[in-house]
Design an enzyme around this catalytic site. Structure first.
Site, PDB file in Angstrom:
ATOM      1  N   SER A 194       0.831  -1.215   0.000  1.00  0.00           N
ATOM      2  CA  SER A 194       0.000   0.000   0.000  1.00  0.00           C
ATOM      3  C   SER A 194       0.864   1.263   0.000  1.00  0.00           C
ATOM      4  CB  SER A 194      -0.902   0.030   1.240  1.00  0.00           C
ATOM      5  OG  SER A 194      -1.764  -1.080   1.267  1.00  0.00           O
TER       6      SER A 194
HETATM    7  N1  SAH Z   1      -1.062  -4.865   3.998  1.00  0.00           N
HETATM    8  C1  SAH Z   1      -0.301  -5.179   2.811  1.00  0.00           C
HETATM    9  C2  SAH Z   1      -1.077  -4.843   1.560  1.00  0.00           C
HETATM   10  C3  SAH Z   1      -0.871  -5.882   0.499  1.00  0.00           C
HETATM   11  S1  SAH Z   1      -2.006  -5.829  -0.834  1.00  0.00           S
HETATM   12  C4  SAH Z   1       1.065  -4.536   2.842  1.00  0.00           C
HETATM   13  O1  SAH Z   1       1.342  -3.725   3.726  1.00  0.00           O
HETATM   14  O2  SAH Z   1       1.904  -4.852   2.000  1.00  0.00           O
HETATM   15  C5  SAH Z   1      -3.368  -6.783  -0.228  1.00  0.00           C
HETATM   16  C6  SAH Z   1      -3.098  -8.216   0.119  1.00  0.00           C
HETATM   17  O3  SAH Z   1      -4.356  -8.822   0.401  1.00  0.00           O
HETATM   18  C7  SAH Z   1      -2.464  -9.045  -0.998  1.00  0.00           C
HETATM   19  O4  SAH Z   1      -1.281  -9.589  -0.517  1.00  0.00           O
HETATM   20  C8  SAH Z   1      -3.504 -10.122  -1.277  1.00  0.00           C
HETATM   21  O5  SAH Z   1      -2.948 -11.385  -1.596  1.00  0.00           O
HETATM   22  C9  SAH Z   1      -4.264 -10.181   0.036  1.00  0.00           C
HETATM   23  N2  SAH Z   1      -5.591 -10.774  -0.060  1.00  0.00           N
HETATM   24  C10 SAH Z   1      -6.528 -10.614  -1.037  1.00  0.00           C
HETATM   25  N3  SAH Z   1      -7.635 -11.338  -0.754  1.00  0.00           N
HETATM   26  C11 SAH Z   1      -7.395 -11.970   0.423  1.00  0.00           C
HETATM   27  C12 SAH Z   1      -8.140 -12.871   1.235  1.00  0.00           C
HETATM   28  N4  SAH Z   1      -9.362 -13.285   0.904  1.00  0.00           N
HETATM   29  N5  SAH Z   1      -7.574 -13.324   2.372  1.00  0.00           N
HETATM   30  C13 SAH Z   1      -6.335 -12.921   2.751  1.00  0.00           C
HETATM   31  N6  SAH Z   1      -5.572 -12.085   2.027  1.00  0.00           N
HETATM   32  C14 SAH Z   1      -6.097 -11.601   0.876  1.00  0.00           C
END
Ligand code: SAH
Length: 214
Positions: free
Chosen positions: A66
């Protein structure tokens, strides 16, 4: 030497935090936590030099870390106190998780991609943060550890998952971007009588929250 912090990165980070401060998205407590975490270590080395710009970068499994401004905003909206039990959906790189740990909460976080689950687990441990990490489906939450004082969803949810609402303590707060391609950031507070009050806060753009991969 690539996997270390340095005065160069510390300087870049301090500049990032003062830029975030002038945007007014978060208070000093959140910004100090962000000033402590070496964001570059959550990225591939080719992005290290750019890690302190307010940008999202690609991470493994076609996902993105993010924007720092989004991390600041969501962290602030959670209205945290140290010691709270916080559930994060979408561990991704682990950066938001590290910020939450630095803020002194007991963190639980779920990721559906194994490569990201493995990476974030190693990186958080290397930085000395302890969190309960799960490889699985965030739609289900972590009922075993519920209820949570706070829930933060860091992927774009097509709807607000009922299981997550159920795992919020009375008086608890969830911050969740809701929508398919673009989202609205929504703050949901669970009242003492179990009902919910919802506040729509502004636009957001996250990678989608997807169903279990099994
Ligand atoms: N908080 C993270 C943001 C990563 S982007 C950071 O600081 O880097 C969002 C993440 O949500 C991705 O890694 C994606 O794989 C995950 N995601 C999407 N759907 C999901 C689900 N149903 N359960 C768990 N993770 C999920």
């Amino acid at each position: 030497m690539q996997n270390e912090d340095s005065p160069y990165y510390q300087g870049q980070r301090a500049m990032m935090c003062s830029a975030l401060k002038s945007k007014g998205l978060a208070g000093d407590t959140v910004l100090e936590a962000m000033n402590t975490i070496p964001r570059h270590l959550f990225l591939e080395s080719s992005f290290h030099q750019h890690a302190y710009q307010d940008k999202a970068f690609p991470i493994a499994s076609d996902q993105t870390i993010s924007h720092p401004s989004t991390v600041a905003w969501q962290s602030e909206l959670l209205k945290l106190s140290s010691g709270m039990k916080v559930l994060e959906i979408g561990t991704g790189s682990g950066y938001q998780a590290a910020v939450l740990c630095e803020l002194g909460v007991k963190l639980y976080s779920i990721e559906r991609h194994k490569a990201l689950f493995d990476f974030s687990r190693k990186m958080l441990a290397a930085l000395g943060y302890r969190a309960e990490l799960k490889f699985g489906d965030g739609f289900k939450g972590m009922p075993v550890f519920a209820p949570f004082d706070r829930i933060i969803v860091t992927c774009g949810a097509p709807f607000v998952p009922k299981a997550l609402l159920a795992q919020l303590v009375e008086g608890g707060v969830m911050i969740i971007p809701v929508g398919e391609d673009v989202q609205k950031m929504v703050q949901i507070t669970k009242q003492q009588d179990g009902s919910f009050v919802q506040k729509v806060l502004g636009d957001a753009a996250f990678v989608p929250m997807l169903k279990d991969r099994e």
